[in-house]
Design a protein around this motif. Structure first.
Motif, short mmCIF file in Angstrom:
data_model
loop_
_atom_site.label_atom_id
_atom_site.label_comp_id
_atom_site.label_asym_id
_atom_site.label_seq_id
_atom_site.Cartn_x
_atom_site.Cartn_y
_atom_site.Cartn_z
N PHE A 155 14.60 3.90 29.68
CA PHE A 155 14.90 4.61 30.92
C PHE A 155 15.23 3.65 32.08
CE2 PHE A 155 12.05 7.35 28.45
CZ PHE A 155 12.78 8.52 28.44
N SER A 156 15.38 2.37 31.77
CA SER A 156 15.61 1.38 32.84
C SER A 156 17.03 1.43 33.39
CB SER A 156 15.32 -0.03 32.32
OG SER A 156 15.66 -0.99 33.28
N HIS A 157 17.14 1.52 34.70
CA HIS A 157 18.42 1.35 35.39
C HIS A 157 18.25 0.31 36.49
CE1 HIS A 157 16.22 5.04 36.48
NE2 HIS A 157 16.52 4.81 37.74
N ALA A 158 17.36 -0.67 36.21
CA ALA A 158 17.04 -1.71 37.20
C ALA A 158 18.26 -2.54 37.58
CB ALA A 158 15.95 -2.62 36.63
N ALA A 159 19.20 -2.72 36.63
CA ALA A 159 20.36 -3.57 36.90
C ALA A 159 21.19 -3.06 38.08
CB ALA A 159 21.24 -3.66 35.65
#
Length: 418
Positions: free
Chosen positions: A217-221
């Protein structure tokens, strides 16, 4: 001192409190960044551990996703400078030396994923041309060059065009995920419930499942660019708007992705999930074999292409910004020349990786994993106790929750590597 210090109030637009097209576009772009090709392996990676760990991780996924990305966005917006990015913020708060180390690690956590997507995109299109279209395999050098150039061209066209492309990509992706999840409903069966409940085994399974959930679920970028865009668009109202967009993004992610995960898991037995994990195939490939469904076989390449494309754009956004920030501090080039130099460098690196099709991609992904967990979960929570402007978030439940989850994620990744 407010999080929006240094932002002129003239930037604040009228009607900013209402949800608008700008907010929807960014919500879709963050969704697209998070939903990469890894979603095709997510049901197997999480479901193979058993039904109860899956249920617990499903309950934790929402708070983990929203609180972590909100914390990183708050950190970026805590800068006293109006126009800044992640590299400048870490130097401002942690000092030049430590800040540059964090900035380099941040870039290195994103860039290998871009290389992976460059390879994945080329392999997916090549497989589609050969297996679905019945044509001979094209030149890998030409095919990969066209695909990587096309993806980067979208980013060069500007923020508005990029957001429109995300809309075009993400809507079909969400529709297909929901449609496939519904398609599998008739084949659902009751999960296997064991009479024995081993709390030790459950704890270990949950611990090792945390990194999978974090990165699924990572959209840190894209968070740094996203926070900066809201600051330019909303001025002093950037923080509440940022949190509102992130909350809706998290709800959208949890709704579509978890429905897809549960639908796939309930369509397979625990033995089949373990078999698929051993075979290291995507859930669509395994489902197609089990159900003998040409419909699922046809959807596989389409979902993979859309997911890889959307996630590629989001990760390129973060890699481009962080590389520009690093080059700005090391060279005397103008901002425009630095941007061009960075884009040329990344194009040839991604293209080269796509042509070579290296077998070390798993190692590269493992290298990115711990750094992403540290930057997304641990570092912003440490900053809460270090930065005066963030002191209002000290002793909050979400601060302790994300810090603990981040440390568990890092320890689980290190354990798996060892």
């Amino acid at each position: 001192m407010s999080l929006s210090q240094g932002i002129p109030s003239s930037n604040i637009s009228t009607g900013q409190s209402r949800w608008n097209r700008h907010d929807t576009s960014w919500m879709l772009s963050l969704f697209g960044t998070a939903v990469g090709a890894g979603i095709l392996f997510l049901p197997i990676n999480i479901g193979a551990g058993g039904f109860w760990p899956l249920v617990v991780m499903a309950l934790l996924a929402g708070p983990m996703t929203f609180f972590a990305h909100r914390g990183l966005a708050r950190f970026v917006l805590s800068s006293s400078q109006a126009n800044t990015d992640f590299t400048n913020v870490v130097e401002e708060h942690f000092g030049v030396s430590t800040g540059r180390i964090i900035s380099v690690l941040y870039f290195l956590s994103i860039f290998p994923i871009l290389l992976i997507y460059g390879v994945g995109l080329t392999n997916t299109v090549d497989s589609f041309i050969v297996n679905q279209l019945g044509m001979s395999s094209p030149s890998r050098i030409v095919l990969s060059g066209i695909l990587v150039f096309g993806m980067i061209s979208v980013m060069l066209a500007g923020e508005k065009f990029m957001l429109k492309v995300f809309e075009v990509i993400v809507y079909p992706l969400a529709f297909i995920l929901a449609g496939l999840s519904l398609y599998l409903v008739p084949s659902w069966h009751l999960p296997e419930m064991s009479n024995t409940f081993d709390i030790g085994q459950l704890s270990t399974t949950l611990w090792l499942a945390i990194p999978v959930t974090v990165f699924a679920f990572s959209h840190a970028a894209a968070i740094s660019s996203f926070a900066g865009a809201q600051r330019r668009h909303y001025g002093d109202n950037a923080l509440p708007k940022t949190e509102k967009i992130l909350k809706r993004t998290s709800v959208m992610l949890i709704s579509f992705v978890l429905f897809f995960v549960f639908s796939c898991v309930l369509s397979l037995s625990s033995e089949q999930l373990l078999e698929a994990k051993i075979q290291n195939v995507s859930v669509l490939s395994y489902l197609a074999n089990v159900h003998d469904s040409q419909f699922i076989v046809a959807l596989g390449p389409l979902i993979a292409f859309i997911a890889i494309s959307s996630s590629f754009l989001g990760h390129f956004l973060g890699a481009r910004e962080s590389l520009n920030g690093l080059l700005q501090k090391q060279t005397r080039f103008s901002n425009k020349n630095m941007d061009r130099l960075g884009i040329i460098f990344m194009f040839f690196c991604i293209w080269g990786a796509a042509v070579l099709n290296p077998s070390i991609l798993g190692m590269m992904e493992a290298f990115s994993g711990p750094i992403i967990a540290m930057i997304l979960f641990v570092m912003p929570m440490v900053a809460v106790y270090k930065i005066e402007v963030l002191k209002q978030y000290r002793h909050h439940f979400s601060t302790y929750f994300i810090l603990i989850m981040g440390l568990l994620a890092v320890s689980a990744i290190v354990f798996n590597l060892v």
